[in-house]
Design a protein around this motif. Structure first.
Motif, PDB file in Angstrom:
ATOM      1  N   VAL A  25      79.538  87.926 -30.660  1.00 19.72           N
ATOM      2  CA  VAL A  25      79.142  86.551 -30.357  1.00 19.72           C
ATOM      3  C   VAL A  25      80.052  85.589 -31.113  1.00 19.72           C
ATOM      4  CG1 VAL A  25      76.747  87.140 -29.893  1.00 19.72           C
ATOM      5  CG2 VAL A  25      77.414  86.504 -32.202  1.00 19.72           C
ATOM      6  N   ARG A  26      80.323  84.466 -30.506  1.00 19.21           N
ATOM      7  CA  ARG A  26      81.135  83.422 -31.130  1.00 19.21           C
ATOM      8  C   ARG A  26      80.217  82.414 -31.817  1.00 19.21           C
ATOM      9  NH1 ARG A  26      83.428  81.938 -26.915  1.00 19.21           N
ATOM     10  NH2 ARG A  26      82.482  79.915 -26.436  1.00 19.21           N
ATOM     11  N   VAL A  27      80.549  82.066 -33.050  1.00 18.67           N
ATOM     12  CA  VAL A  27      79.746  81.124 -33.827  1.00 18.67           C
ATOM     13  C   VAL A  27      80.261  79.714 -33.550  1.00 18.67           C
ATOM     14  CG1 VAL A  27      78.968  80.449 -36.121  1.00 18.67           C
ATOM     15  CG2 VAL A  27      79.381  82.866 -35.608  1.00 18.67           C
ATOM     16  N   GLU A  28      79.451  78.913 -32.864  1.00 18.57           N
ATOM     17  CA  GLU A  28      79.850  77.543 -32.554  1.00 18.57           C
ATOM     18  C   GLU A  28      79.100  76.517 -33.375  1.00 18.57           C
ATOM     19  OE1 GLU A  28      79.807  76.682 -28.405  1.00 18.57           O
ATOM     20  OE2 GLU A  28      81.664  77.827 -28.080  1.00 18.57           O
ATOM     21  N   GLY A  29      78.068  76.936 -34.065  1.00 18.08           N
ATOM     22  CA  GLY A  29      77.285  76.032 -34.887  1.00 18.08           C
ATOM     23  C   GLY A  29      76.216  76.808 -35.618  1.00 18.08           C
ATOM     24  N   PRO A  30      75.427  76.145 -36.493  1.00 18.63           N
ATOM     25  CA  PRO A  30      74.391  76.825 -37.280  1.00 18.63           C
ATOM     26  C   PRO A  30      73.386  77.596 -36.440  1.00 18.63           C
ATOM     27  CG  PRO A  30      74.741  74.581 -38.068  1.00 18.63           C
ATOM     28  CD  PRO A  30      75.510  74.706 -36.786  1.00 18.63           C
ATOM     29  N   ALA A  31      73.115  77.114 -35.223  1.00 17.48           N
ATOM     30  CA  ALA A  31      72.173  77.824 -34.349  1.00 17.48           C
ATOM     31  C   ALA A  31      72.724  77.916 -32.939  1.00 17.48           C
ATOM     32  CB  ALA A  31      70.823  77.109 -34.350  1.00 17.48           C
ATOM     33  N   ASP A  32      74.042  77.948 -32.828  1.00 18.44           N
ATOM     34  CA  ASP A  32      74.710  77.929 -31.528  1.00 18.44           C
ATOM     35  C   ASP A  32      75.635  79.140 -31.435  1.00 18.44           C
ATOM     36  OD1 ASP A  32      75.469  77.129 -29.060  1.00 18.44           O
ATOM     37  OD2 ASP A  32      76.429  75.268 -29.679  1.00 18.44           O
ATOM     38  N   PHE A  33      75.214  80.156 -30.665  1.00 10.81           N
ATOM     39  CA  PHE A  33      75.950  81.410 -30.575  1.00 10.81           C
ATOM     40  C   PHE A  33      76.200  81.753 -29.106  1.00 10.81           C
ATOM     41  CE2 PHE A  33      73.378  81.436 -34.412  1.00 10.81           C
ATOM     42  CZ  PHE A  33      74.331  81.711 -35.385  1.00 10.81           C
ATOM     43  N   VAL A  34      77.454  82.089 -28.797  1.00 10.68           N
ATOM     44  CA  VAL A  34      77.866  82.359 -27.422  1.00 10.68           C
ATOM     45  C   VAL A  34      78.328  83.810 -27.297  1.00 10.68           C
ATOM     46  CG1 VAL A  34      79.482  81.732 -25.583  1.00 10.68           C
ATOM     47  CG2 VAL A  34      78.565  79.961 -27.091  1.00 10.68           C
ATOM     48  N   ILE A  35      77.869  84.505 -26.249  1.00 11.40           N
ATOM     49  CA  ILE A  35      78.301  85.879 -26.006  1.00 11.40           C
ATOM     50  C   ILE A  35      79.783  85.887 -25.654  1.00 11.40           C
ATOM     51  CG2 ILE A  35      78.035  87.913 -24.555  1.00 11.40           C
ATOM     52  CD1 ILE A  35      75.679  87.511 -26.334  1.00 11.40           C
ATOM     53  N   GLU A  36      80.593  86.583 -26.464  1.00  2.91           N
ATOM     54  CA  GLU A  36      82.026  86.666 -26.230  1.00  2.91           C
ATOM     55  C   GLU A  36      82.397  87.972 -25.528  1.00  2.91           C
ATOM     56  OE1 GLU A  36      86.073  85.279 -28.211  1.00  2.91           O
ATOM     57  OE2 GLU A  36      84.270  84.207 -27.642  1.00  2.91           O
ATOM     58  N   ALA A  57      77.620  87.736 -15.565  1.00  2.00           N
ATOM     59  CA  ALA A  57      76.285  87.189 -15.770  1.00  2.00           C
ATOM     60  C   ALA A  57      76.010  86.860 -17.225  1.00  2.00           C
ATOM     61  CB  ALA A  57      75.231  88.180 -15.258  1.00  2.00           C
ATOM     62  N   CYS A  58      76.768  87.440 -18.146  1.00  5.47           N
ATOM     63  CA  CYS A  58      76.445  87.309 -19.568  1.00  5.47           C
ATOM     64  C   CYS A  58      77.533  86.650 -20.407  1.00  5.47           C
ATOM     65  CB  CYS A  58      76.132  88.692 -20.160  1.00  5.47           C
ATOM     66  SG  CYS A  58      74.751  89.539 -19.359  1.00  5.47           S
ATOM     67  N   ILE A  59      78.795  86.994 -20.164  1.00  2.00           N
ATOM     68  CA  ILE A  59      79.872  86.466 -20.995  1.00  2.00           C
ATOM     69  C   ILE A  59      79.932  84.947 -20.874  1.00  2.00           C
ATOM     70  CG2 ILE A  59      82.356  86.532 -21.470  1.00  2.00           C
ATOM     71  CD1 ILE A  59      80.797  89.135 -22.032  1.00  2.00           C
ATOM     72  N   GLY A  60      80.027  84.291 -22.029  1.00  2.00           N
ATOM     73  CA  GLY A  60      80.105  82.838 -22.059  1.00  2.00           C
ATOM     74  C   GLY A  60      78.761  82.147 -22.122  1.00  2.00           C
ATOM     75  N   LYS A  61      77.677  82.923 -22.073  1.00  2.00           N
ATOM     76  CA  LYS A  61      76.352  82.321 -22.130  1.00  2.00           C
ATOM     77  C   LYS A  61      75.813  82.344 -23.560  1.00  2.00           C
ATOM     78  CE  LYS A  61      74.765  82.898 -17.405  1.00  2.00           C
ATOM     79  NZ  LYS A  61      73.659  83.346 -16.533  1.00  2.00           N
ATOM     80  N   ARG A  62      74.915  81.420 -23.843  1.00  2.00           N
ATOM     81  CA  ARG A  62      74.283  81.357 -25.154  1.00  2.00           C
ATOM     82  C   ARG A  62      73.070  82.283 -25.200  1.00  2.00           C
ATOM     83  NH1 ARG A  62      76.943  76.654 -24.472  1.00  2.00           N
ATOM     84  NH2 ARG A  62      77.907  75.782 -26.358  1.00  2.00           N
ATOM     85  N   ILE A  63      72.676  82.632 -26.415  1.00  2.00           N
ATOM     86  CA  ILE A  63      71.593  83.595 -26.588  1.00  2.00           C
ATOM     87  C   ILE A  63      70.329  83.136 -25.867  1.00  2.00           C
ATOM     88  CG2 ILE A  63      70.125  84.761 -28.274  1.00  2.00           C
ATOM     89  CD1 ILE A  63      73.028  85.657 -28.320  1.00  2.00           C
ATOM     90  N   GLU A  64      70.001  81.838 -25.977  1.00  2.00           N
ATOM     91  CA  GLU A  64      68.763  81.355 -25.387  1.00  2.00           C
ATOM     92  C   GLU A  64      68.788  81.373 -23.864  1.00  2.00           C
ATOM     93  OE1 GLU A  64      71.054  77.614 -26.779  1.00  2.00           O
ATOM     94  OE2 GLU A  64      70.751  79.688 -27.408  1.00  2.00           O
TER      95      GLU A  64
END
Length: 333
Positions: A38-49, A64-71
């Motif tokens: 996952v890429r760390v974009e902020g304190p609570a912002d994580f993106v599937i890499e 369907a998954c790459i580039g999407k956030r956990i939520e």
């Protein structure tokens, strides 16, 4: 070999730099464990890499998954726990292990339940900043059963290991519950509720979704404590908390803010929807107990950047409800 998913990640692409890394590439593609970055974009912002084939089989294909956030991939409250652990790993900059249980929607749209043990490892850049997190998850619900013909001694040893593991997992879950919940009302405590609320606020702002926050307190609570004693006050808190939890939706976040004050965060809820929930709660308490509550409601505005902004307006509405006679609801325009 899934070359497309491999090339989507610059990090994984670096494994091609020399032949000595082919082993790692093979592990990534064929390992039966769930592996992801996952890429760390902020304190609570994580993106599937990136994710390996096993992980894709669980959640869906790469597109369907790459580039999407956990939520976007996991439903609440499971995504809250995952994000909290990702944040903890990125914050401390050291590997962490944790266990999680919860439901998710698989690639076929079916609801599944799982139990995972996960190792998270931070990946830093040249400046020492954590930019990505590498994770390996083992699906404990898919572990093979005891092989046929195992010796009684090995079976007994396995039984003891399972018992001890179950005890440790239960103890860990109990400690986690104590750290995140108010011991008297069994709602979220103030610190953990605010952490979850900040995540929901960011999500609502990012996707332009509605969000409402309700603040309430028990009418004449001090009089109950002074005239009947603190045990009666504790019983009032438990009664109100139980009614709140039984009235709100599963996706709503409920916590004790302090004293006799409770906060209820309602995702994807308009002012009318929040007022309807508040009225149902107020009416239920009036009909089933001797307690009444005053309620203030605030809705997410474009200028709100932190949960405290919502809390301040809801508190103002709560004070107005009390000044106007108590046992009533006031909502910010």
């Amino acid at each position: 070999m899934h070359k497309t998913s491999w090339m989507t990640s610059d990090i994984l692409g670096r494994l091609n730099a020399n032949a000595g890394m082919l082993l790692l590439r093979s592990l990534w593609e064929y390992c039966p464990e769930h592996m992801f970055i996952v890429r760390v974009e902020g304190p609570a912002d994580f993106v599937i890499e990136a994710m390996n084939s096993t992980r894709q089989a669980m959640l869906g294909d790469e597109t369907a998954c790459i580039g999407k956030r956990i939520e976007q991939l996991l439903p609440p409250p499971m995504c809250h726990g995952v994000i909290a652990n990702l944040h903890r790993c990125a914050e401390c900059g050291s590997p962490i292990r944790y266990e999680e249980k919860g439901g998710y929607v698989d690639r076929h749209g079916a609801c599944q339940q799982g139990h995972w043990q996960t190792l998270l490892v931070p990946i830093t850049n040249q400046e020492g900043r954590v930019t990505h997190l590498f994770g390996v998850s083992r699906d404990m619900s898919q572990l093979p059963e005891q092989p046929v013909g195992a010796s009684p001694e090995s079976k007994e040893f396995e039984r003891r290991v399972h018992e001890r593991t179950a005890e440790l997992v239960a103890a860990n879950e109990h400690l986690t519950h104590l750290a995140t919940h108010d011991c008297l009302t069994d709602t979220y405590n103030r610190r953990y509720l605010q952490e979850l609320a900040e995540l929901e606020l960011r999500r609502a702002s990012r996707y332009e979704q509605s969000l409402c926050l309700m603040m309430l307190d028990i009418d004449y609570f001090k009089k109950i404590n002074d005239s009947e004693g603190h045990l009666a006050g504790d019983e009032a808190l438990r009664c109100v908390a139980h009614t709140i939890l039984a009235t709100v939706r599963e996706c709503d976040l409920v916590g004790r803010y302090g004293g006799d004050e409770f906060l209820i965060l309602m995702p994807e809820t308009t002012a009318d929807g929040a007022r309807e929930i508040a009225e149902r709660l107020r009416r239920t308490l009036t009909q089933t107990s001797r307690f009444t509550v005053s309620i203030g409601i605030a809705c997410l505005a474009p200028t709100d950047h932190f949960v405290v902004d919502l809390i301040h307006r809801a508190d103002t509405m709560l004070l107005q409800a009390k000044r106007n006679g108590r046992n009533r609801i006031e909502c910010a325009a």
